[in-house]
Design a protein around this motif. Sequence first.
Motif, short mmCIF file in Angstrom:
data_model
loop_
_atom_site.label_atom_id
_atom_site.label_comp_id
_atom_site.label_asym_id
_atom_site.label_seq_id
_atom_site.Cartn_x
_atom_site.Cartn_y
_atom_site.Cartn_z
N GLN A 394 0.98 -1.16 0.09
CA GLN A 394 0.02 0.03 0.16
C GLN A 394 0.74 1.20 -0.02
OE1 GLN A 394 -3.15 0.16 -0.66
NE2 GLN A 394 -4.53 -1.04 0.51
N LEU A 395 1.85 1.33 0.94
CA LEU A 395 2.64 2.71 1.11
C LEU A 395 3.80 2.74 0.09
CD1 LEU A 395 3.01 2.34 5.17
CD2 LEU A 395 1.29 3.49 3.56
N GLN B 189 -8.16 0.91 -1.80
CA GLN B 189 -9.25 0.07 -1.12
C GLN B 189 -9.67 -1.15 -1.54
OE1 GLN B 189 -11.83 4.12 -2.05
NE2 GLN B 189 -12.81 2.98 -0.29
N LEU B 190 -8.72 -1.61 -2.46
CA LEU B 190 -9.05 -2.99 -2.94
C LEU B 190 -7.75 -3.93 -2.78
CD1 LEU B 190 -10.76 -2.39 -6.47
CD2 LEU B 190 -11.79 -2.64 -4.05
N ALA B 191 -6.69 -3.38 -3.15
CA ALA B 191 -5.20 -4.16 -2.64
C ALA B 191 -4.26 -3.28 -2.67
CB ALA B 191 -5.33 -5.35 -3.70
N GLY B 192 -3.22 -3.95 -1.99
CA GLY B 192 -1.90 -3.24 -2.57
C GLY B 192 -1.46 -3.20 -3.88
N LYS B 193 -0.32 -2.52 -4.08
CA LYS B 193 -0.19 -1.97 -5.75
C LYS B 193 0.74 -3.31 -6.18
CE LYS B 193 1.68 1.94 -4.69
NZ LYS B 193 1.67 1.58 -3.01
N THR B 194 0.81 -3.51 -7.38
CA THR B 194 1.72 -4.46 -7.98
C THR B 194 2.10 -3.84 -9.34
OG1 THR B 194 0.50 -6.40 -7.04
CG2 THR B 194 2.18 -6.95 -8.58
#
Lengths: 562, 347
Positions: A394-395, B189-194
Amino acid sequence: MSENSLPLGSSIDLTSSHGHTFLEALHEWVVTVDHKRLGILYILYGLFFLLVGGAEAVAIRIQLAVPKNQLISAQVYNRIFTMHGTTMVFLVGMTIIFGFANYLVPLQIGARDMAFPRLNAFSFWLTAFGGMLLYYSFIGGGGLYGFGNAPDVGWFAYAPLTARAFSPGHATDYWALALIVTGFGTLGTAINIIATVFSMRCKGMTMMRLPLFSWLMLVDSGLTLVTITPLTAAQIMLLVDRYLGGHFFDTQAGGSAVVWMHFFWIFGHPEVYVLVLPAFAIANEVIPVFSRKAIFGYPAMVAASVGIAFISLSVWAHHMFTVGMTSFSNAFFVLSTELVGIPTGIKIFNWLATIWGGKIRFATPMLFCLAFLFQFLIAGLTGIMLSIAPWNWQLHNSYFVIAHFHYVLVGAIVFCIFAGIYYWYPKATGRLLNDRLGKWHFWLFLIGFHVTFDTMHFLGILGMPRSIYTYEPDRGWDTLNLVTSLGGIIQAIAVLIFAFNLVWSYFHGEAAGNDPWDAWTLEWDTASPPPLYNFARDPVVRSRRPLWDLKHPEDPDWEYEG
Amino acid sequence: MHPMATVSVSLCSPLLLRVPRGVLWIAAIGQQAVPSTLAPASTPAHEIKTLALFTLSITGAIFFVVGGLLTYAIIKYRGKDTDRLSEPPQIYGSTQIELAWTVIPILIVIVLFLTTARLIFAIQDAPEPDSALEVTVTGHQFWWEFRYPKLGIDTANELHVPLSNEQAPIPTYLALLSADVDHSFWVPQLAGKTDLIPNHPNASWINPLRPGLYLGQCAQFCGAQHALMLLRVYVDTPDQFSVWVKNQQQPAIQDPRAEAGRRVFETEACMNCHTIKGTVATGRFGPDLTHLMSRETLGAGAAPNTVQNVREWIKDPGDFKSGCLMPAMQLSDQQIDQLTDYLSTLR
């Protein structure tokens, strides 16, 4: 201990630059191989670029103050943030810390100069011209494709955005070449510092009596040798890709963008420690002197510094949790990253224990170091948050990361650099910096810093990514960005006060004397500014605090040190 | 009020009525959709938030203990100006104390590492259920391509996924590719980034439990218009999703009134880069326009998708998004009018 009379007979004049014309003085400074002059040149060079990089930061914050701002175009913004990052790391951080090392290490170990004075001058001028090369891109960066422009690929310059297909012109070449050139300068200085500490210490100064500043600069220089090398290699590979048909990072011909990231971060993460260890080094001198106590746990502080340097070499891929490594690799880098917290924790506790039971004097250098302690504590804790890989998903690349690393780079490093300048300016010039201006500088900078960077954490948590020249008005980021930008202006005012203080106090500052802070290391035993030869007689030391022994013959340190 | 906000109100699809509960406090502030990582609406984001709060409580406790001790020491041991002559007792260290403050951090590290590792494996190695929807996301400078291989749908910038539920999950599995440089898929709001990295396929998944519109954007600097590479993810109820799928599977509407515009599209350079299914235009360099008007924004979120903006966009995309790779095609006003008429029929 030394005296300030000449050992060579008074008819020989070793002091210089009185009654000279401006051109003669300039010539002397250009051809100098004196470690003190080179140290000052490094620091002045770094401070000049601090103003340049700071102006770039202000431009960034003005653009981001309101959503959908049309002031700066996307293209120009990308150049500005690339130049801001590159400038602050390579032309400000690296030059100022090596300036301190150059000036202080020989004085602290009772030597007359660095081990290789001419290499020293060569290294400085390499670094200096590297910086000019970077900024020359504003004129020459367009090459045959048009008029000039600066690099616009981010200071991390991820492949394949740097390939010629995506970055035509020469801006990226100037970036790569500038870092190669400054990198060689840095390597030369690092070798020099290592050689100096190992071979130039005065009589009685064993490694376990070395002042912590010099110890940390030794560790720092060793780490520099290991980290700058992969960066230089990667830049050469990039140039091979761009001009000789290489495919290291050319993803369309089977190259790997991820390999660039590995090369960059195995440089980039230890680089953070290369910058922050000197900040620790300064705090290790300032905190004991203004607490009036010996540093608590000297051997642990040395061990923690060496430990941080080693562990920092195994954590680089925590910058890459989102690039799709295996779950096992991700877990490994979580653990290695969190391990850094242990030696770092030892350092913070030891500084706390140094203050504990002391008699704190709140002079300007100490104010900066006390603020550093709190800010570095927070920076370390947000670092732990970022090491939690799922949270990092996220961060990562959000404003939380920007806030975190500015807490390290400004909250820790720049605060300690300011502390160091207030502390050693009297040694270098013979005059104290004005205290009233110093307090204004401190408080304004402290307020500005927190208004700017505390706020940024929340922007990241609310989903604002970095490297964007504008943002949508419906995301709830407006107020926080405006506050952040106001903080930036406050910081800029504080830095201008500081710059004014540097100049004003040089002419009008209070005379400092040899030892204005009642300190304990050897540099305070010689004149301010020190003569060309530093010490008329080679000092002999018996403990870590030779001047304490001198001032307190009834209670010398060497009776207690193991 | 900003134009964007007015537009989203005027669109006033049922979407706005389905604001997820977690962001109601934001709705109270104004017409905003804050992509907050602390307002999760989907499985990985929710678990990440829980771990984040756990970490925050540990680091917060450390901050208050160490920061408190520092504050106490600074106040308690402040020197008095009258007391400049005598030095305090010199203490050089203490092995016991130093051991203690080495061991405690080690214990904290072990706890944090084990909790973190567990969640890494749970999210990253989650097996894909048969019920999952598959979408291939391809990052381009500066827009998103979404392909649904099993449904035969090809669209851009606005991703529609079905609402999942605890009993019979319908997660969406994303294959992440890049056509040019690095990008990163991030809808907080759905998931962390990839990251989407050329020549390095990645994957991610979401299991959305609340319907609504979720905003995100590219999170890896990718060039001039990285900032305007915005992402919209619509979590549709099953009914809405099947209506949307059915519409997207149709070839483009052939409205005889817009015939002239279609001819312009097929004879000028438009077709080299864009696909409109059911016509000869099969370019893949730019977004698929078969159902252009079913989307709410233009140019990956650069502007609201209104007829007026479509016209302006064709005239010069750089006005909205300088540095975007679509050039101003130097068409005549008449051609632009015809094209606009044609494109605005593509629902």
